[in-house]
Scaffold this motif. Structure first.
Motif, PDB file in Angstrom:
ATOM      1  N   ASP A  65       0.823  -1.205   0.000  1.00  0.00           N
ATOM      2  CA  ASP A  65       0.000   0.000   0.000  1.00  0.00           C
ATOM      3  C   ASP A  65       0.862   1.262   0.000  1.00  0.00           C
ATOM      4  O   ASP A  65       0.597   2.199  -0.759  1.00  0.00           O
ATOM      5  N   ARG A  69       0.868   3.759  -3.228  1.00  0.00           N
ATOM      6  CA  ARG A  69       0.406   5.144  -3.029  1.00  0.00           C
ATOM      7  C   ARG A  69       1.510   6.154  -3.351  1.00  0.00           C
ATOM      8  O   ARG A  69       1.235   7.251  -3.816  1.00  0.00           O
ATOM      9  N   ASP A  72       1.433   7.067  -6.976  1.00  0.00           N
ATOM     10  CA  ASP A  72       0.178   7.702  -7.380  1.00  0.00           C
ATOM     11  C   ASP A  72      -0.926   6.714  -7.745  1.00  0.00           C
ATOM     12  O   ASP A  72      -1.752   6.985  -8.615  1.00  0.00           O
ATOM     13  N   TYR A  73      -0.948   5.566  -7.103  1.00  0.00           N
ATOM     14  CA  TYR A  73      -2.061   4.637  -7.258  1.00  0.00           C
ATOM     15  C   TYR A  73      -3.062   4.912  -6.142  1.00  0.00           C
ATOM     16  O   TYR A  73      -2.696   5.303  -5.047  1.00  0.00           O
ATOM     17  N   THR A  74      -4.332   4.668  -6.434  1.00  0.00           N
ATOM     18  CA  THR A  74      -5.376   4.779  -5.425  1.00  0.00           C
ATOM     19  C   THR A  74      -6.192   3.494  -5.426  1.00  0.00           C
ATOM     20  O   THR A  74      -6.206   2.750  -6.403  1.00  0.00           O
ATOM     21  N   CYS A  76      -9.414   1.368  -5.823  1.00  0.00           N
ATOM     22  CA  CYS A  76     -10.706   1.420  -6.519  1.00  0.00           C
ATOM     23  C   CYS A  76     -11.675   0.544  -5.736  1.00  0.00           C
ATOM     24  O   CYS A  76     -11.683  -0.683  -5.885  1.00  0.00           O
ATOM     25  N   TYR A  91      -5.735  -1.510  -7.128  1.00  0.00           N
ATOM     26  CA  TYR A  91      -5.154  -0.176  -7.191  1.00  0.00           C
ATOM     27  C   TYR A  91      -5.142   0.284  -8.642  1.00  0.00           C
ATOM     28  O   TYR A  91      -4.804  -0.488  -9.543  1.00  0.00           O
ATOM     29  N   GLN A  93      -4.329   3.887 -11.299  1.00  0.00           N
ATOM     30  CA  GLN A  93      -3.807   5.242 -11.388  1.00  0.00           C
ATOM     31  C   GLN A  93      -4.936   6.145 -11.867  1.00  0.00           C
ATOM     32  O   GLN A  93      -5.756   5.754 -12.695  1.00  0.00           O
ATOM     33  N   GLU A  94      -4.963   7.346 -11.357  1.00  0.00           N
ATOM     34  CA  GLU A  94      -6.032   8.277 -11.711  1.00  0.00           C
ATOM     35  C   GLU A  94      -6.015   8.616 -13.196  1.00  0.00           C
ATOM     36  O   GLU A  94      -7.042   8.894 -13.787  1.00  0.00           O
TER      37      GLU A  94
END
Length: 105
Positions: A65, A69, A72-74, A76, A91, A93-94
């Motif tokens: 995690d 992060r 720049d992964y979030t 979902c 995870y 990417q935006e």
């Protein structure tokens, strides 16, 4: 990227079962009593496998995690899935558009 915590539980179970199998083979098939040194080693391995069973999945999830992060992964939440205690965390990417089939998994 999908992080599956369920497979890491199996490492502790596998080590514990391997320890038990060696003990059974040693005492039952070879009909040799375990020495105090071997008993101590097998006991420590069994205790270590129980520790791994509970601690390893959480430690690996924490490290994964933090690394994802930082890149720049979030998470979902729509694509994440949980069954009993096993959770698949997805995870993304935006900047990357992901499909509806991934959300429905």
């Amino acid at each position: 990227m999908i992080v599956d915590k369920g497979s890491y539980y199996m490492l502790g179970v596998g080590i514990g079962m391997l320890d038990l199998a060696f003990t059974i083979i040693w005492e039952q098939w070879l009909t040799k009593p375990l020495s105090k040194r071997v008993t101590s080693i097998f006991s420590r391995v069994a205790i270590g496998s129980v520790f791994l069973l509970f601690a390893l999945p959480h430690a690996i999830h924490y490290v994964a995690d933090q690394n994802l992060r930082a890149k720049d992964y979030t998470v979902c939440e729509a694509a994440c899935h949980q069954w009993l205690f096993v959770r698949n965390i997805v995870y993304v990417q935006e900047t990357i558009e992901y499909s509806e089939s991934l959300k429905n998994k």
